[in-house]
Design a protein around this motif. Structure first.
Motif, PDB file in Angstrom:
ATOM      1  N   GLY A 176       8.737  33.884 109.251  1.00 48.18           N
ATOM      2  CA  GLY A 176       7.374  33.966 108.736  1.00 48.18           C
ATOM      3  C   GLY A 176       6.995  35.377 108.317  1.00 48.18           C
ATOM      4  N   LEU A 177       7.362  36.368 109.123  1.00 49.30           N
ATOM      5  CA  LEU A 177       7.027  37.754 108.785  1.00 49.30           C
ATOM      6  C   LEU A 177       7.784  38.219 107.547  1.00 49.30           C
ATOM      7  CD1 LEU A 177       6.917  39.397 112.341  1.00 49.30           C
ATOM      8  CD2 LEU A 177       4.984  38.754 110.884  1.00 49.30           C
ATOM      9  N   VAL A 178       9.071  37.861 107.442  1.00 49.36           N
ATOM     10  CA  VAL A 178       9.857  38.252 106.262  1.00 49.36           C
ATOM     11  C   VAL A 178       9.289  37.590 105.006  1.00 49.36           C
ATOM     12  CG1 VAL A 178      12.100  38.037 105.140  1.00 49.36           C
ATOM     13  CG2 VAL A 178      11.967  38.762 107.525  1.00 49.36           C
ATOM     14  N   ALA A 179       8.993  36.304 105.086  1.00 47.29           N
ATOM     15  CA  ALA A 179       8.450  35.596 103.927  1.00 47.29           C
ATOM     16  C   ALA A 179       7.110  36.195 103.499  1.00 47.29           C
ATOM     17  CB  ALA A 179       8.289  34.112 104.259  1.00 47.29           C
ATOM     18  N   PHE A 180       6.268  36.495 104.465  1.00 47.46           N
ATOM     19  CA  PHE A 180       4.965  37.094 104.150  1.00 47.46           C
ATOM     20  C   PHE A 180       5.151  38.441 103.450  1.00 47.46           C
ATOM     21  CE2 PHE A 180       1.463  39.945 105.262  1.00 47.46           C
ATOM     22  CZ  PHE A 180       0.370  39.219 104.797  1.00 47.46           C
ATOM     23  N   GLY A 181       6.041  39.265 103.996  1.00 46.29           N
ATOM     24  CA  GLY A 181       6.255  40.585 103.415  1.00 46.29           C
ATOM     25  C   GLY A 181       6.861  40.531 102.033  1.00 46.29           C
TER      26      GLY A 181
END
Length: 513
Positions: free
Chosen positions: A426-431
């Motif tokens: 989730g954090l990678v996709a958001f970034g």
């Protein structure tokens, strides 16, 4: 349980420290190297480096893997295991180098798609150096002489870098300078380490013992080779489909993915001695499950950084013509993490003695890797190679999980592992999808997303009640320091042949003149 984790952290920290320092120095020199090397030169050198490792796996016949297991067996003499293992490797490495030298020209054409017999000859000499160097450093690991391992590795790295800088920058030797710099220093350290370990080494082979070692180790060789070929075949396909320059970009992406590899390397070196030394099966299962959870968590934190900051890392540390290498950094780092999970499963399989199950898993992954590289590299370049690498590691981990759970079931903490995976993705996709890809604002925003990882885990319910209590100590530094002091005074509850007290004695001996 805490004793095993502390012991793994202690030895792993020393191994990781050596890797961290060496990788930091190597990465710091990349701005220099990439301005004196073309992508094609860099690609040629890296293909040769990879071929040396692959050849070393073949000529070892699993001897080092067998050494790590037989050294702790109650019915084997550790001294004899070490002596016979060294003798076998010495003669195998020497014979392999002598046989290969006359074929340096054809070997270079097969690997580089162009004649470069000089590079091949250097690599063949490096094969002998690498094989013996790995064995001699393994002796430090067996005894958990972490300080000796650290000092030796660091000195070798410093010597190699000094020689490489002189050859590449001062003499303009290009790919030849990279290869010579790496192996000349090792050629000096191998005789020195033989002197250090001379009382344990021999050139005489105990044939019955060697047969037992090979019976255990040889089935691991095809598996280890096919697994390593996942990191080698892709470069050969890139050379043929896209050229040496593209292979140079991919190799540089591998260098930049070292942020995860540093952590993995320390774990890879510390894990087998600890895992094999736990005699009680039930205790081993609990330790293995806890280790996997926390290792995956640590890797995930570094992996998020590799994805979010790859552009900035490459811009800061490479010449402009190498910038496109950032595209594969996150994918390769993901593959390295999956490789670490494979290593956990390999050791568990080794505990059962059923090492023949390695090969079906790794050969299946290799076939997937080759097929995907052939399909994706012509159109996607290094991104296709990265995708193929990740997919093949998923295959090998999945198959090894099935095999090991049938032979030695481990109660993995699936709920906690799922939280780590979902939060990280989730954090990678958001970034990657919503934040700027350049500029100071984009960098600061991505840093904020990265450091949110522990908080996101906390919100997800990842931490146990006991772990939350320990995290609460961060608000009271004095209480935390006292707890750490108390933990360090408690002896580790270990059952192996290499307890911490023995390590302390050996480290003290290392300090004596």
């Amino acid at each position: 349980m805490s004793g095993y984790l502390r012991r793994l952290a202690t030895t792993g920290a020393a191994y990781t420290a050596a890797s961290v320092v060496s990788k930091l120095i190597a990465v710091a020199l990349l701005p220099l190297y990439t301005r004196y090397l073309t992508p094609a030169d860099y690609g040629a050198a890296e293909v040769m480096f990879a071929s040396v490792v692959a050849a070393s796996i073949v000529i070892r016949f699993g001897t080092i893997e067998a050494l790590l297991r037989f050294y702790y067996k109650d019915d084997e003499d550790p001294a004899a295991v070490v002596a016979t293992s060294f003798a076998a490797l010495f003669w195998l490495a020497t014979a392999a180098a002598l046989v290969a030298l006359p074929f340096a020209g054809p070997i270079s054409e097969a690997l580089l798609n162009r004649p470069a017999a000089g590079l091949a000859r250097i690599a063949i000499g490096g094969l002998w150096v690498l094989t013996l160097m790995e064995f001699l450093l393994t002796l430090f690991r067996l005894e958990e002489r972490a300080r000796a391992f650290f000092v030796t590795t660091l000195l070798n790295v410093l010597a190699a870098i000094g020689i490489t800088v002189v050859l590449v920058v001062g003499e303009g030797e290009g790919a030849r300078g990279l290869l010579l710099g790496s192996y000349v220093s090792g050629a000096a350290f191998v005789p020195a380490l033989i002197v250090v370990h001379r009382r344990r080494l021999s050139l005489w082979i105990d044939r019955p013992l060697l047969r037992r070692l090979l019976r255990f180790g040889t089935p691991t060789m095809p598996a280890e080779l096919s697994l390593y070929l996942l990191n080698f075949v892709d470069r050969i396909i890139i050379v043929r489909a896209a050229g040496l320059a593209e292979a140079g970009l991919y190799s540089l992406a591998v260098k930049f993915a070292q942020g995860v590899n540093v952590l993995v390397r320390g774990f890879q070196l510390a894990w087998p001695p600890l895992a094999y030394s736990i005699r009680d099966d039930d205790r081993a299962r609990r330790v293995y499950a806890a280790v996997v959870t926390w290792f995956v968590t640590c890797c995930a934190f570094v992996l998020i950084a590799m994805w979010l900051f790859s552009r900035w890392i490459v811009r800061a540390l490479a010449a402009p013509e190498f910038f496109d290498s950032y595209e594969a950094v996150g994918l390769i780092a993901t593959g390295v993490t999956l490789y670490a999970l494979y290593m956990v499963l390999v050791v568990i399989l080794g505990r059962t003695g059923r090492t023949e199950f390695n090969f079906p898993a790794t050969i299946a992954a290799l076939l997937v890797n080759v097929a995907l590289n052939l399909a994706l590299v012509p159109s996607l370049g290094i991104v296709g190679a990265g995708l193929a690498l990740v997919a093949s590691y998923v295959v090998v981990v999945a198959l090894m999980y099935v095999f090991t759970q049938r032979l030695f079931p481990v109660p993995y903490e699936w709920s906690r592992l799922a939280r780590v995976l979902l939060v990280s993705a989730g954090l990678v996709a958001f970034g990657e999808l919503l934040l700027p890809a350049d500029g100071a604002a984009g960098l600061l925003a991505r840093i904020a997303v990265w450091i949110a990882f522990p908080l996101a885990l906390l919100a997800s319910g990842f931490f146990t009640a006991d772990e939350r209590r320990r995290l609460a100590m961060l608000r009271h530094p004095g209480e935390l320091i006292e707890w750490l002091r108390a933990a360090s005074r408690r002896p580790a509850a270990v059952e192996g042949a290499i307890p911490e007290a023995y390590e302390a004695v050996r480290i003290d001996e290392d300090a004596r003149p």
